[in-house]
Design a protein around this motif. Structure first.
Motif, PDB file in Angstrom:
ATOM      1  N   GLU A   1      -0.977  12.134   1.193  1.00 36.42           N
ATOM      2  CA  GLU A   1      -2.392  12.875   2.051  1.00 36.42           C
ATOM      3  C   GLU A   1      -1.934  14.273   1.985  1.00 36.42           C
ATOM      4  O   GLU A   1      -0.839  14.883   1.920  1.00 36.42           O
ATOM      5  CB  GLU A   1      -2.104  12.558   3.499  1.00 36.42           C
ATOM      6  CG  GLU A   1      -2.856  11.299   3.904  1.00 36.42           C
ATOM      7  CD  GLU A   1      -3.334  11.557   5.140  1.00 36.42           C
ATOM      8  OE1 GLU A   1      -4.183  10.968   5.675  1.00 36.42           O
ATOM      9  OE2 GLU A   1      -2.395  12.193   5.834  1.00 36.42           O
TER      10      GLU A   1
ATOM     11  N   THR B   1       0.841  -1.130  -0.023  1.00 35.70           N
ATOM     12  CA  THR B   1      -0.100   0.155   0.062  1.00 35.70           C
ATOM     13  C   THR B   1       0.717   1.289  -0.018  1.00 35.70           C
ATOM     14  O   THR B   1       1.815   1.277   0.500  1.00 35.70           O
ATOM     15  CB  THR B   1      -0.980  -0.059   1.204  1.00 35.70           C
ATOM     16  OG1 THR B   1      -1.498  -1.236   1.203  1.00 35.70           O
ATOM     17  CG2 THR B   1      -1.727   1.224   1.317  1.00 35.70           C
TER      18      THR B   1
ATOM     19  N   LEU C   1       0.526   5.745   0.179  1.00 37.14           N
ATOM     20  CA  LEU C   1      -0.515   6.761   0.616  1.00 37.14           C
ATOM     21  C   LEU C   1       0.015   8.047   0.242  1.00 37.14           C
ATOM     22  O   LEU C   1       1.208   8.367   0.501  1.00 37.14           O
ATOM     23  CB  LEU C   1      -0.849   6.838   1.929  1.00 37.14           C
ATOM     24  CG  LEU C   1      -1.729   5.820   2.705  1.00 37.14           C
ATOM     25  CD1 LEU C   1      -1.843   6.144   4.226  1.00 37.14           C
ATOM     26  CD2 LEU C   1      -3.206   5.751   2.217  1.00 37.14           C
TER      27      LEU C   1
ATOM     28  N   LYS D   1      -6.962   1.937  -6.756  1.00 38.13           N
ATOM     29  CA  LYS D   1      -6.808   3.210  -6.345  1.00 38.13           C
ATOM     30  C   LYS D   1      -7.961   3.358  -5.477  1.00 38.13           C
ATOM     31  O   LYS D   1      -9.125   3.416  -5.965  1.00 38.13           O
ATOM     32  CB  LYS D   1      -6.436   4.146  -7.384  1.00 38.13           C
ATOM     33  CG  LYS D   1      -5.127   3.938  -8.119  1.00 38.13           C
ATOM     34  CD  LYS D   1      -5.062   4.854  -9.573  1.00 38.13           C
ATOM     35  CE  LYS D   1      -3.916   4.343 -10.088  1.00 38.13           C
ATOM     36  NZ  LYS D   1      -3.538   5.070 -11.292  1.00 38.13           N
ATOM     37  N   HIS D   2      -7.929   4.296  -4.449  1.00 36.80           N
ATOM     38  CA  HIS D   2      -8.981   4.767  -3.764  1.00 36.80           C
ATOM     39  C   HIS D   2      -8.674   6.408  -3.328  1.00 36.80           C
ATOM     40  O   HIS D   2      -7.500   6.727  -2.783  1.00 36.80           O
ATOM     41  CB  HIS D   2      -9.336   4.310  -2.348  1.00 36.80           C
ATOM     42  CG  HIS D   2      -9.775   2.751  -2.811  1.00 36.80           C
ATOM     43  ND1 HIS D   2     -11.073   2.148  -2.948  1.00 36.80           N
ATOM     44  CD2 HIS D   2      -8.976   1.713  -2.540  1.00 36.80           C
ATOM     45  CE1 HIS D   2     -11.004   0.885  -3.202  1.00 36.80           C
ATOM     46  NE2 HIS D   2      -9.679   0.774  -2.730  1.00 36.80           N
ATOM     47  N   SER D   3      -9.684   7.271  -3.439  1.00 41.24           N
ATOM     48  CA  SER D   3      -9.437   8.602  -3.172  1.00 41.24           C
ATOM     49  C   SER D   3     -10.758   8.970  -2.254  1.00 41.24           C
ATOM     50  O   SER D   3     -11.695   8.708  -2.668  1.00 41.24           O
ATOM     51  CB  SER D   3      -9.298   9.655  -4.362  1.00 41.24           C
ATOM     52  OG  SER D   3      -8.020   9.201  -5.001  1.00 41.24           O
TER      53      SER D   3
ATOM     54  N   TYR E   1      -7.448  15.370   2.239  1.00 37.77           N
ATOM     55  CA  TYR E   1      -7.332  14.574   0.971  1.00 37.77           C
ATOM     56  C   TYR E   1      -6.589  13.314   0.877  1.00 37.77           C
ATOM     57  O   TYR E   1      -5.419  13.587   1.129  1.00 37.77           O
ATOM     58  CB  TYR E   1      -7.244  15.376  -0.384  1.00 37.77           C
ATOM     59  CG  TYR E   1      -7.442  14.585  -1.668  1.00 37.77           C
ATOM     60  CD1 TYR E   1      -8.225  14.194  -2.029  1.00 37.77           C
ATOM     61  CD2 TYR E   1      -5.897  14.289  -2.176  1.00 37.77           C
ATOM     62  CE1 TYR E   1      -8.359  13.490  -3.341  1.00 37.77           C
ATOM     63  CE2 TYR E   1      -6.040  13.391  -3.346  1.00 37.77           C
ATOM     64  CZ  TYR E   1      -7.046  13.177  -4.006  1.00 37.77           C
ATOM     65  OH  TYR E   1      -7.037  12.211  -5.107  1.00 37.77           O
ATOM     66  N   THR E   2      -6.828  12.067   0.766  1.00 38.99           N
ATOM     67  CA  THR E   2      -6.134  10.919   0.666  1.00 38.99           C
ATOM     68  C   THR E   2      -6.292  10.242  -0.503  1.00 38.99           C
ATOM     69  O   THR E   2      -7.485   9.924  -0.992  1.00 38.99           O
ATOM     70  CB  THR E   2      -6.560  10.016   1.854  1.00 38.99           C
ATOM     71  OG1 THR E   2      -6.437  10.624   3.219  1.00 38.99           O
ATOM     72  CG2 THR E   2      -5.801   8.888   1.857  1.00 38.99           C
ATOM     73  N   ASN E   3      -5.141   9.899  -1.080  1.00 35.23           N
ATOM     74  CA  ASN E   3      -5.060   8.952  -2.319  1.00 35.23           C
ATOM     75  C   ASN E   3      -4.337   7.801  -1.825  1.00 35.23           C
ATOM     76  O   ASN E   3      -2.964   7.803  -1.653  1.00 35.23           O
ATOM     77  CB  ASN E   3      -4.295   9.659  -3.288  1.00 35.23           C
ATOM     78  CG  ASN E   3      -4.464   8.871  -4.787  1.00 35.23           C
ATOM     79  OD1 ASN E   3      -4.081   7.948  -4.722  1.00 35.23           O
ATOM     80  ND2 ASN E   3      -4.664   9.692  -5.873  1.00 35.23           N
ATOM     81  N   GLU E   4      -4.899   6.604  -1.933  1.00 31.53           N
ATOM     82  CA  GLU E   4      -4.405   5.310  -1.616  1.00 31.53           C
ATOM     83  C   GLU E   4      -4.410   4.275  -2.697  1.00 31.53           C
ATOM     84  O   GLU E   4      -5.244   4.288  -3.597  1.00 31.53           O
ATOM     85  CB  GLU E   4      -5.267   4.691  -0.355  1.00 31.53           C
ATOM     86  CG  GLU E   4      -4.821   3.432   0.031  1.00 31.53           C
ATOM     87  CD  GLU E   4      -5.998   2.658   0.915  1.00 31.53           C
ATOM     88  OE1 GLU E   4      -5.474   2.798   2.125  1.00 31.53           O
ATOM     89  OE2 GLU E   4      -6.871   2.218   0.609  1.00 31.53           O
ATOM     90  N   LYS E   5      -3.247   3.685  -2.765  1.00 33.01           N
ATOM     91  CA  LYS E   5      -2.966   2.659  -3.948  1.00 33.01           C
ATOM     92  C   LYS E   5      -2.536   1.619  -3.395  1.00 33.01           C
ATOM     93  O   LYS E   5      -1.732   1.348  -2.107  1.00 33.01           O
ATOM     94  CB  LYS E   5      -1.752   3.181  -4.877  1.00 33.01           C
ATOM     95  CG  LYS E   5      -2.143   4.534  -5.613  1.00 33.01           C
ATOM     96  CD  LYS E   5      -1.116   4.873  -6.288  1.00 33.01           C
ATOM     97  CE  LYS E   5      -1.363   6.350  -7.021  1.00 33.01           C
ATOM     98  NZ  LYS E   5      -0.093   6.618  -7.872  1.00 33.01           N
TER      99      LYS E   5
END
Length: 172
Positions: free
Chosen positions: A76, A72, A74, A117-119, A101-105
């Motif tokens: 932020e 994972t 991140l 991917k999740h934002s 604001y978070t962008n997770e891969k």
């Protein structure tokens, strides 16, 4: 179009506050972590009074093993405000709140080609403490994110006061 208008209003608001800043500019950095990831944090603050400051923060967590078989990462972006309570000479504590604001891969270790991917946007809450040594603040901070990608972070670091506006005399 709505996002552009919102960004424009926010930018005008930010520059209005910056132009009236009384305490100066501060930048800081340090390591940050969650229960399963370690990364880095960089921040810039504007002090508008001796007890209030706000500004953006960026935290980056490179790909790391998070769950068995998965990695994972991140990114932020936070906009936080602090209200400092000086409880002793050189020592202060503060609550914090703000926006996130978070962008997770996430990717499977065996297949690094496919990335999920999740934002999401969220709200920050937390508290911290700092110790002042001349123009440097050593700090420890806990921050939680409430939202779709909720998490909790702990950050240690140092903040340096870059520029303190000179006070004008009453003759100017």
């Amino acid at each position: 179009m709505y996002i552009l208008r919102l960004f424009s209003i926010f930018t005008i608001f930010l520059f209005t506050i910056v132009s009236t800043a009384q305490e100066g500019w501060m930048v800081g950095l340090g390591p940050t972590g969650t229960s399963s990831l370690v990364g880095g944090n960089i921040r810039a603050y504007i002090g508008t009074s001796p007890v209030f400051c706000f500004g953006p923060e960026i935290s980056v967590f490179p790909y790391q093993m998070s769950n068995p078989g998965y990695e994972t990462s991140l990114f932020e972006l936070n906009l936080n405000a602090h209200y400092v309570f000086e409880v002793a000479h050189r020592f202060g504590v503060y609550p914090l709140s703000g926006f996130n604001y978070t962008n997770e891969k996430e990717r499977l270790l065996l297949d690094t080609e496919e990335v999920e991917k999740h934002s999401a946007f969220g709200f920050n809450y937390g508290f911290g403490a700092h110790y002042s040594i001349n123009r440097v603040l050593l700090f420890a901070e806990f921050k939680g994110v409430a939202g779709e990608l909720s998490d909790e972070f702990f950050t240690l670091g140092a903040i340096v006061l870059l520029k303190k506006p000179q006070k004008k005399s009453h003759h100017e």
